[in-house]
Design an enzyme around this catalytic site. Structure first.
Site, PDB file in Angstrom:
ATOM      1  N   ALA A 144      -7.663   4.066   6.357  1.00 19.54           N
ATOM      2  CA  ALA A 144      -6.539   3.944   7.287  1.00 19.54           C
ATOM      3  C   ALA A 144      -5.251   3.965   6.487  1.00 19.54           C
ATOM      4  O   ALA A 144      -5.268   3.829   5.262  1.00 19.54           O
ATOM      5  CB  ALA A 144      -6.629   2.639   8.077  1.00 19.54           C
ATOM      6  N   LYS A 145      -4.159   4.140   7.132  1.00 23.09           N
ATOM      7  CA  LYS A 145      -2.847   4.037   6.487  1.00 23.09           C
ATOM      8  C   LYS A 145      -1.819   3.854   7.575  1.00 23.09           C
ATOM      9  O   LYS A 145      -2.036   4.242   8.723  1.00 23.09           O
ATOM     10  CB  LYS A 145      -2.551   5.328   5.716  1.00 23.09           C
TER      11      LYS A 145
END
Ligand code: GLU
Length: 424
Positions: free
Chosen positions: A109-110
Protein backbone atom coordinates in the site's frame (compact mmCIF):
# COMPACT_ATOMS: atom_id res chain seq x y z
CA UNK A 1 15.18 18.01 -9.67
CA UNK A 2 14.99 17.60 -13.40
CA UNK A 3 11.65 16.18 -14.41
CA UNK A 4 11.76 17.88 -17.82
CA UNK A 5 8.71 18.51 -19.99
CA UNK A 6 5.29 19.78 -18.99
CA UNK A 7 3.53 16.42 -19.01
CA UNK A 8 4.65 14.32 -16.05
CA UNK A 9 5.42 10.77 -17.18
CA UNK A 10 3.18 8.15 -15.60
CA UNK A 11 5.04 6.30 -12.88
CA UNK A 12 2.40 3.59 -12.92
CA UNK A 13 3.23 2.94 -16.60
CA UNK A 14 6.80 2.27 -15.49
CA UNK A 15 5.66 -0.31 -12.93
CA UNK A 16 3.48 -2.01 -15.51
CA UNK A 17 6.30 -2.16 -18.06
CA UNK A 18 8.60 -3.71 -15.47
CA UNK A 19 5.82 -6.12 -14.47
CA UNK A 20 5.02 -7.13 -18.06
CA UNK A 21 8.65 -7.88 -18.80
CA UNK A 22 8.99 -10.22 -15.82
CA UNK A 23 5.52 -11.76 -16.25
CA UNK A 24 6.27 -12.60 -19.92
CA UNK A 25 9.64 -14.07 -19.11
CA UNK A 26 8.39 -16.30 -16.30
CA UNK A 27 5.09 -17.07 -18.06
CA UNK A 28 3.07 -15.87 -15.08
CA UNK A 29 -0.38 -17.49 -14.95
CA UNK A 30 -2.63 -15.19 -17.04
CA UNK A 31 -5.40 -15.10 -14.41
CA UNK A 32 -3.04 -14.15 -11.63
CA UNK A 33 -1.47 -11.61 -13.94
CA UNK A 34 -4.84 -9.88 -14.25
CA UNK A 35 -5.21 -9.69 -10.47
CA UNK A 36 -1.71 -8.35 -9.83
CA UNK A 37 -1.98 -5.78 -12.61
CA UNK A 38 -4.78 -4.10 -10.65
CA UNK A 39 -4.92 -2.34 -7.30
CA UNK A 40 -7.54 -3.52 -4.79
CA UNK A 41 -8.70 -0.34 -3.08
CA UNK A 42 -8.10 3.30 -3.89
CA UNK A 43 -9.14 5.76 -1.23
CA UNK A 44 -9.18 9.51 -1.91
CA UNK A 45 -10.18 11.85 0.88
CA UNK A 46 -10.65 15.61 0.69
CA UNK A 47 -10.59 17.25 4.08
CA UNK A 48 -10.64 20.76 5.56
CA UNK A 49 -7.97 22.02 7.98
CA UNK A 50 -7.97 25.24 9.97
CA UNK A 51 -4.82 27.30 9.31
CA UNK A 52 -3.04 29.41 11.94
CA UNK A 53 -4.70 32.56 10.58
CA UNK A 54 -8.17 31.08 11.11
CA UNK A 55 -8.95 30.39 7.44
CA UNK A 56 -9.72 26.92 6.14
CA UNK A 57 -7.77 25.10 3.47
CA UNK A 58 -8.83 21.93 1.66
CA UNK A 59 -6.35 19.03 1.21
CA UNK A 60 -6.42 15.84 -0.84
CA UNK A 61 -5.11 12.66 0.71
CA UNK A 62 -4.65 9.21 -0.81
CA UNK A 63 -4.25 5.61 0.27
CA UNK A 64 -3.97 2.93 -2.38
CA UNK A 65 -4.05 -0.70 -1.25
CA UNK A 66 -2.58 -2.79 -4.02
CA UNK A 67 -2.64 -6.32 -2.66
CA UNK A 68 -3.01 -8.16 0.66
CA UNK A 69 -2.76 -11.83 -0.25
CA UNK A 70 0.49 -12.21 1.73
CA UNK A 71 -0.61 -10.17 4.75
CA UNK A 72 -1.87 -6.74 5.83
CA UNK A 73 -1.37 -3.82 3.44
CA UNK A 74 1.89 -2.08 4.25
CA UNK A 75 3.65 1.03 3.05
CA UNK A 76 4.54 4.62 3.72
CA UNK A 77 2.79 7.97 3.55
CA UNK A 78 4.43 10.83 1.69
CA UNK A 79 3.79 14.55 1.93
CA UNK A 80 4.72 16.10 -1.40
CA UNK A 81 3.16 18.23 -4.17
CA UNK A 82 3.70 15.38 -6.67
CA UNK A 83 1.45 12.96 -4.75
CA UNK A 84 -1.44 11.88 -6.99
CA UNK A 85 -3.35 8.73 -7.78
CA UNK A 86 -0.93 7.59 -10.48
CA UNK A 87 2.11 7.96 -8.25
CA UNK A 88 0.50 6.36 -5.21
CA UNK A 89 -0.74 3.42 -7.30
CA UNK A 90 2.77 2.82 -8.51
CA UNK A 91 4.30 3.12 -5.06
CA UNK A 92 1.68 0.77 -3.56
CA UNK A 93 2.40 -1.81 -6.25
CA UNK A 94 6.15 -1.63 -5.61
CA UNK A 95 5.45 -2.31 -1.92
CA UNK A 96 3.69 -5.58 -2.82
CA UNK A 97 6.70 -6.76 -4.83
CA UNK A 98 9.11 -5.59 -2.10
CA UNK A 99 7.44 -7.46 0.76
CA UNK A 100 7.08 -10.58 -1.40
CA UNK A 101 10.75 -10.43 -2.45
CA UNK A 102 12.14 -10.16 1.08
CA UNK A 103 9.66 -12.70 2.38
CA UNK A 104 7.76 -10.72 5.00
CA UNK A 105 4.04 -11.31 5.62
CA UNK A 106 2.77 -8.03 4.24
CA UNK A 107 0.96 -6.80 1.17
CA UNK A 108 1.49 -3.46 -0.52
CA UNK A 109 0.00 0.00 0.00
CA UNK A 110 1.06 3.62 -0.16
CA UNK A 111 -0.50 6.97 0.51
CA UNK A 112 0.08 10.59 1.10
CA UNK A 113 -1.12 14.14 0.91
CA UNK A 114 -0.58 16.41 -2.08
CA UNK A 115 1.07 19.48 -0.56
CA UNK A 116 4.42 21.08 0.27
CA UNK A 117 4.89 20.59 4.03
CA UNK A 118 7.70 23.19 4.23
CA UNK A 119 5.09 25.89 3.57
CA UNK A 120 3.15 25.14 6.76
CA UNK A 121 3.83 25.77 10.44
CA UNK A 122 4.45 22.81 12.80
CA UNK A 123 0.98 23.30 14.36
CA UNK A 124 -0.63 23.30 10.91
CA UNK A 125 1.32 20.21 9.97
CA UNK A 126 0.00 18.45 13.04
CA UNK A 127 -3.59 19.39 12.25
CA UNK A 128 -3.21 18.35 8.59
CA UNK A 129 -1.77 14.99 9.65
CA UNK A 130 -4.39 14.33 12.31
CA UNK A 131 -7.26 15.31 10.06
CA UNK A 132 -5.91 13.02 7.32
CA UNK A 133 -5.70 10.13 9.81
CA UNK A 134 -9.26 10.88 10.93
CA UNK A 135 -10.47 10.90 7.31
CA UNK A 136 -8.82 7.55 6.65
CA UNK A 137 -10.59 6.19 9.75
CA UNK A 138 -10.80 2.41 9.70
CA UNK A 139 -9.25 2.18 6.24
CA UNK A 140 -6.02 1.66 8.19
CA UNK A 141 -5.55 -0.70 11.15
CA UNK A 142 -2.88 -2.76 12.93
CA UNK A 143 -3.90 -6.01 11.24
CA UNK A 144 -5.25 -4.41 8.09
CA UNK A 145 -3.18 -1.55 6.67
CA UNK A 146 -0.10 -0.18 8.41
CA UNK A 147 1.39 3.17 7.31
CA UNK A 148 5.01 4.23 7.87
CA UNK A 149 7.27 7.17 7.02
CA UNK A 150 8.19 8.03 3.43
CA UNK A 151 9.21 11.26 1.65
CA UNK A 152 8.82 14.24 4.07
CA UNK A 153 7.21 12.19 6.86
CA UNK A 154 8.95 11.05 10.04
CA UNK A 155 8.45 9.49 13.50
CA UNK A 156 6.65 12.60 14.78
CA UNK A 157 4.09 12.38 11.97
CA UNK A 158 3.63 8.68 12.81
CA UNK A 159 3.09 9.59 16.48
CA UNK A 160 0.26 11.98 15.51
CA UNK A 161 -1.35 9.36 13.29
CA UNK A 162 -1.07 6.79 16.08
CA UNK A 163 -2.59 9.14 18.63
CA UNK A 164 -5.45 10.13 16.32
CA UNK A 165 -6.19 6.53 15.38
CA UNK A 166 -6.15 5.38 19.02
CA UNK A 167 -8.40 8.27 20.04
CA UNK A 168 -11.05 6.86 17.68
CA UNK A 169 -10.87 3.39 19.32
CA UNK A 170 -12.70 2.22 22.44
CA UNK A 171 -10.31 2.66 25.45
CA UNK A 172 -9.79 -1.08 25.96
CA UNK A 173 -8.57 -1.49 22.36
CA UNK A 174 -5.98 1.28 22.45
CA UNK A 175 -2.89 -0.32 23.92
CA UNK A 176 -3.14 -3.35 21.72
CA UNK A 177 -3.33 -1.27 18.57
CA UNK A 178 0.00 0.58 18.65
CA UNK A 179 1.20 -1.42 15.65
CA UNK A 180 -1.20 0.56 13.43
CA UNK A 181 1.84 2.52 12.25
CA UNK A 182 5.55 1.72 12.15
CA UNK A 183 8.48 4.09 12.16
CA UNK A 184 7.20 5.50 15.47
CA UNK A 185 9.46 7.29 17.96
CA UNK A 186 11.23 4.63 20.04
CA UNK A 187 9.52 5.79 23.27
CA UNK A 188 6.09 5.13 21.72
CA UNK A 189 6.81 1.60 20.57
CA UNK A 190 9.18 2.29 17.71
CA UNK A 191 12.09 -0.05 17.02
CA UNK A 192 15.74 0.67 17.50
CA UNK A 193 17.35 0.82 14.09
CA UNK A 194 14.19 1.76 12.18
CA UNK A 195 15.32 5.30 11.55
CA UNK A 196 18.48 4.27 9.74
CA UNK A 197 17.08 0.99 8.39
CA UNK A 198 16.68 1.91 4.72
CA UNK A 199 20.13 3.50 4.54
CA UNK A 200 21.63 0.64 6.54
CA UNK A 201 20.10 -1.88 4.16
CA UNK A 202 21.55 -0.07 1.16
CA UNK A 203 25.00 -0.22 2.73
CA UNK A 204 24.73 -3.94 3.60
CA UNK A 205 23.86 -4.62 -0.03
CA UNK A 206 26.61 -2.42 -1.42
CA UNK A 207 29.07 -4.29 0.83
CA UNK A 208 27.90 -7.60 -0.60
CA UNK A 209 28.00 -6.29 -4.18
CA UNK A 210 31.56 -5.07 -3.54
CA UNK A 211 32.56 -8.53 -2.26
CA UNK A 212 31.02 -10.24 -5.27
CA UNK A 213 32.63 -7.79 -7.68
CA UNK A 214 36.06 -7.84 -6.08
CA UNK A 215 35.69 -4.15 -5.50
CA UNK A 216 37.35 -2.32 -2.62
CA UNK A 217 35.04 0.17 -0.91
CA UNK A 218 38.02 1.75 0.78
CA UNK A 219 38.86 4.80 -1.31
CA UNK A 220 35.76 4.36 -3.49
CA UNK A 221 33.74 7.43 -4.46
CA UNK A 222 29.97 7.88 -4.36
CA UNK A 223 27.28 10.40 -5.20
CA UNK A 224 23.88 10.70 -3.56
CA UNK A 225 20.66 12.27 -4.79
CA UNK A 226 18.33 13.22 -1.94
CA UNK A 227 19.70 13.83 1.55
CA UNK A 228 16.62 12.96 3.59
CA UNK A 229 16.30 9.94 5.84
CA UNK A 230 17.38 7.44 3.17
CA UNK A 231 20.15 9.31 1.34
CA UNK A 232 21.49 10.91 4.51
CA UNK A 233 21.84 7.61 6.37
CA UNK A 234 23.26 5.73 3.39
CA UNK A 235 25.88 8.46 2.90
CA UNK A 236 26.83 8.47 6.58
CA UNK A 237 26.99 4.69 6.91
CA UNK A 238 29.29 4.39 3.89
CA UNK A 239 31.82 6.73 5.46
CA UNK A 240 33.27 4.17 7.94
CA UNK A 241 34.06 1.94 4.94
CA UNK A 242 36.53 4.56 3.77
CA UNK A 243 34.42 5.63 0.79
CA UNK A 244 34.28 9.30 -0.23
CA UNK A 245 31.11 11.28 -0.96
CA UNK A 246 31.94 13.50 -3.95
CA UNK A 247 28.59 15.04 -4.95
CA UNK A 248 25.12 15.45 -3.45
CA UNK A 249 21.90 16.83 -4.90
CA UNK A 250 18.60 17.59 -3.24
CA UNK A 251 15.62 19.83 -3.91
CA UNK A 252 17.68 22.91 -2.94
CA UNK A 253 20.53 22.27 -5.41
CA UNK A 254 23.65 20.18 -5.94
CA UNK A 255 27.18 20.44 -4.52
CA UNK A 256 30.39 18.61 -5.41
CA UNK A 257 33.89 18.23 -4.03
CA UNK A 258 36.32 15.66 -5.44
CA UNK A 259 38.23 15.77 -2.13
CA UNK A 260 35.12 14.53 -0.35
CA UNK A 261 32.12 15.96 1.49
CA UNK A 262 31.74 14.89 5.12
CA UNK A 263 28.27 13.29 5.30
CA UNK A 264 28.00 13.77 9.08
CA UNK A 265 28.69 17.48 8.86
CA UNK A 266 26.40 17.78 5.85
CA UNK A 267 23.62 16.07 7.84
CA UNK A 268 24.00 18.70 10.57
CA UNK A 269 23.76 21.44 7.94
CA UNK A 270 20.69 19.88 6.33
CA UNK A 271 18.95 19.63 9.71
CA UNK A 272 19.31 23.39 10.21
CA UNK A 273 18.98 24.68 6.64
CA UNK A 274 16.58 22.04 5.25
CA UNK A 275 18.83 21.27 2.30
CA UNK A 276 22.38 20.98 1.02
CA UNK A 277 22.45 24.50 -0.44
CA UNK A 278 25.00 26.68 1.32
CA UNK A 279 26.97 23.82 2.87
CA UNK A 280 30.53 24.93 3.62
CA UNK A 281 29.98 27.85 1.24
CA UNK A 282 30.25 25.47 -1.70
CA UNK A 283 29.13 26.67 -5.11
CA UNK A 284 26.12 24.92 -6.58
CA UNK A 285 26.55 22.74 -9.66
CA UNK A 286 23.72 22.16 -12.14
CA UNK A 287 21.65 19.01 -12.43
CA UNK A 288 23.47 17.73 -15.55
CA UNK A 289 26.88 18.27 -14.00
CA UNK A 290 25.73 16.41 -10.90
CA UNK A 291 24.51 13.43 -12.92
CA UNK A 292 27.72 13.40 -14.99
CA UNK A 293 29.97 13.32 -11.92
CA UNK A 294 32.40 10.45 -12.25
CA UNK A 295 32.18 8.12 -9.21
CA UNK A 296 32.04 4.42 -8.38
CA UNK A 297 28.57 4.37 -6.83
CA UNK A 298 25.44 6.44 -7.37
CA UNK A 299 22.65 6.30 -4.80
CA UNK A 300 19.46 7.94 -6.07
CA UNK A 301 17.43 8.47 -2.89
CA UNK A 302 14.89 11.09 -3.88
CA UNK A 303 11.98 10.78 -6.31
CA UNK A 304 10.94 8.71 -9.33
CA UNK A 305 12.02 9.07 -12.95
CA UNK A 306 15.50 10.48 -12.40
CA UNK A 307 17.38 7.99 -14.59
CA UNK A 308 15.64 8.13 -17.96
CA UNK A 309 16.35 7.97 -21.68
CA UNK A 310 17.60 11.56 -21.42
CA UNK A 311 19.74 11.28 -18.29
CA UNK A 312 21.02 7.67 -18.08
CA UNK A 313 23.67 8.32 -20.72
CA UNK A 314 25.21 11.00 -18.46
CA UNK A 315 26.03 8.56 -15.66
CA UNK A 316 29.65 7.61 -15.17
CA UNK A 317 29.47 5.04 -12.35
CA UNK A 318 29.88 1.30 -11.77
CA UNK A 319 26.79 0.74 -9.64
CA UNK A 320 23.40 2.37 -9.18
CA UNK A 321 21.98 1.50 -5.75
CA UNK A 322 18.34 2.59 -5.74
CA UNK A 323 17.41 4.08 -2.38
CA UNK A 324 14.36 5.80 -3.86
CA UNK A 325 11.35 3.97 -5.23
CA UNK A 326 11.27 4.02 -9.01
CA UNK A 327 14.24 6.33 -9.70
CA UNK A 328 14.96 4.57 -13.01
CA UNK A 329 12.38 4.27 -15.76
CA UNK A 330 12.39 1.32 -18.21
CA UNK A 331 14.21 3.31 -20.91
CA UNK A 332 16.83 4.34 -18.36
CA UNK A 333 17.22 0.68 -17.40
CA UNK A 334 18.07 -0.27 -20.98
CA UNK A 335 20.78 2.37 -21.14
CA UNK A 336 22.28 1.30 -17.81
CA UNK A 337 22.44 -2.24 -19.14
CA UNK A 338 24.06 -1.14 -22.41
CA UNK A 339 26.63 0.82 -20.45
CA UNK A 340 27.37 -2.17 -18.21
CA UNK A 341 26.36 -0.33 -15.03
CA UNK A 342 25.30 -2.73 -12.27
CA UNK A 343 21.98 -2.18 -10.55
CA UNK A 344 20.63 -2.88 -7.08
CA UNK A 345 16.93 -2.43 -7.88
CA UNK A 346 14.68 -0.47 -5.49
CA UNK A 347 12.50 -3.39 -4.38
CA UNK A 348 15.64 -5.05 -3.05
CA UNK A 349 17.90 -2.10 -2.31
CA UNK A 350 15.53 0.00 -0.20
CA UNK A 351 13.68 -2.90 1.46
CA UNK A 352 15.53 -2.33 4.75
CA UNK A 353 12.87 0.16 5.81
CA UNK A 354 9.91 -2.13 5.49
CA UNK A 355 11.88 -5.07 6.91
CA UNK A 356 12.58 -3.20 10.15
CA UNK A 357 8.96 -1.97 10.07
CA UNK A 358 8.04 -5.65 10.17
CA UNK A 359 10.34 -6.14 13.17
CA UNK A 360 8.75 -3.14 14.89
CA UNK A 361 5.28 -4.57 14.21
CA UNK A 362 6.35 -7.93 15.66
CA UNK A 363 7.86 -6.32 18.77
CA UNK A 364 4.62 -4.40 19.35
CA UNK A 365 2.47 -7.51 18.95
CA UNK A 366 4.65 -9.47 21.38
CA UNK A 367 5.30 -6.58 23.79
CA UNK A 368 9.01 -7.02 23.20
CA UNK A 369 11.89 -4.62 22.78
CA UNK A 370 14.85 -5.83 20.76
CA UNK A 371 18.47 -4.70 21.02
CA UNK A 372 19.93 -2.79 18.08
CA UNK A 373 22.38 -5.62 17.32
CA UNK A 374 19.47 -8.04 17.01
CA UNK A 375 17.56 -5.74 14.65
CA UNK A 376 20.62 -5.05 12.50
CA UNK A 377 21.69 -8.68 12.40
CA UNK A 378 18.25 -9.88 11.35
CA UNK A 379 17.99 -7.10 8.76
CA UNK A 380 21.35 -7.97 7.23
CA UNK A 381 20.63 -11.70 7.04
CA UNK A 382 17.22 -11.22 5.44
CA UNK A 383 18.53 -8.75 2.87
CA UNK A 384 21.47 -10.93 1.93
CA UNK A 385 19.21 -13.93 1.37
CA UNK A 386 17.11 -11.82 -1.01
CA UNK A 387 20.26 -10.46 -2.66
CA UNK A 388 21.55 -13.98 -3.28
CA UNK A 389 18.24 -15.05 -4.78
CA UNK A 390 18.13 -12.06 -7.11
CA UNK A 391 21.74 -12.53 -8.22
CA UNK A 392 21.29 -16.26 -8.83
CA UNK A 393 17.99 -15.82 -10.67
CA UNK A 394 19.46 -13.10 -12.88
CA UNK A 395 22.37 -15.41 -13.78
CA UNK A 396 20.22 -18.50 -14.30
CA UNK A 397 17.61 -16.79 -16.46
CA UNK A 398 20.05 -14.40 -18.12
CA UNK A 399 18.15 -11.25 -17.25
CA UNK A 400 18.71 -7.98 -15.40
CA UNK A 401 18.46 -7.75 -11.61
CA UNK A 402 15.20 -5.80 -11.58
CA UNK A 403 13.44 -8.38 -13.69
CA UNK A 404 14.95 -11.17 -11.57
CA UNK A 405 13.67 -9.49 -8.39
CA UNK A 406 10.20 -9.22 -9.95
CA UNK A 407 10.26 -12.88 -10.96
CA UNK A 408 10.98 -13.97 -7.39
CA UNK A 409 8.27 -11.72 -5.95
CA UNK A 410 5.70 -12.69 -8.57
CA UNK A 411 6.39 -16.42 -8.14
CA UNK A 412 5.68 -16.14 -4.43
CA UNK A 413 2.42 -14.29 -5.08
CA UNK A 414 1.44 -16.73 -7.83
CA UNK A 415 2.03 -19.71 -5.55
CA UNK A 416 -0.11 -18.26 -2.77
CA UNK A 417 -2.95 -17.36 -5.14
CA UNK A 418 -2.92 -20.88 -6.56
CA UNK A 419 -3.06 -22.37 -3.07
CA UNK A 420 -5.81 -20.08 -1.83
CA UNK A 421 -7.91 -19.84 -4.97
CA UNK A 422 -10.35 -17.05 -5.66
CA UNK A 423 -13.60 -16.51 -3.72
CA UNK A 424 -16.30 -17.63 -4.49
N1 GLU B 1 8.38 4.10 2.83
C1 GLU B 1 9.26 2.99 2.93
C2 GLU B 1 9.30 2.23 1.61
O1 GLU B 1 9.02 2.79 0.58
C3 GLU B 1 8.96 2.10 4.13
C4 GLU B 1 7.62 1.47 4.16
C5 GLU B 1 7.27 0.78 5.47
O2 GLU B 1 8.09 0.71 6.35
O3 GLU B 1 6.13 0.32 5.55
O4 GLU B 1 9.67 1.10 1.55
Amino acid sequence: MGQGGAQRPSVYDNVMRQFDKAADLMKLDPDIRKILATTKNEIIVHFPVKMDDGTIEMFSGYRVQHNDVLGPYKGGLRFHPSVDLDEVRALATWMTWKSALVDIPFGGAKGGIQFEPAEYSPRELERITRRFAFSLGCSIGPEYDIPAPDVNTNPQIMAWILDTYLSMMPPQERNRSVHVVTGKPVGLGGSLGRDKATGQGIVYLIEQWAKDSDFDLHGATYTVQGFGNVGGWAARLLKPHGARLVAVEDATGAIANPEGIDPDKLAEHVKVHRGVRGYARMDLIDHETFLSTSADLFIPAALENQITAETASLLDVKLVAEGANGPTDPDGDLILEEKGIDLLPDVLCNAGGVIVSYYEWLQNKRSEFWELEEVDGKLQRRLLVAYGRVRDTARRVGTDWRTAAYMIALSRLERVYKERGIFP
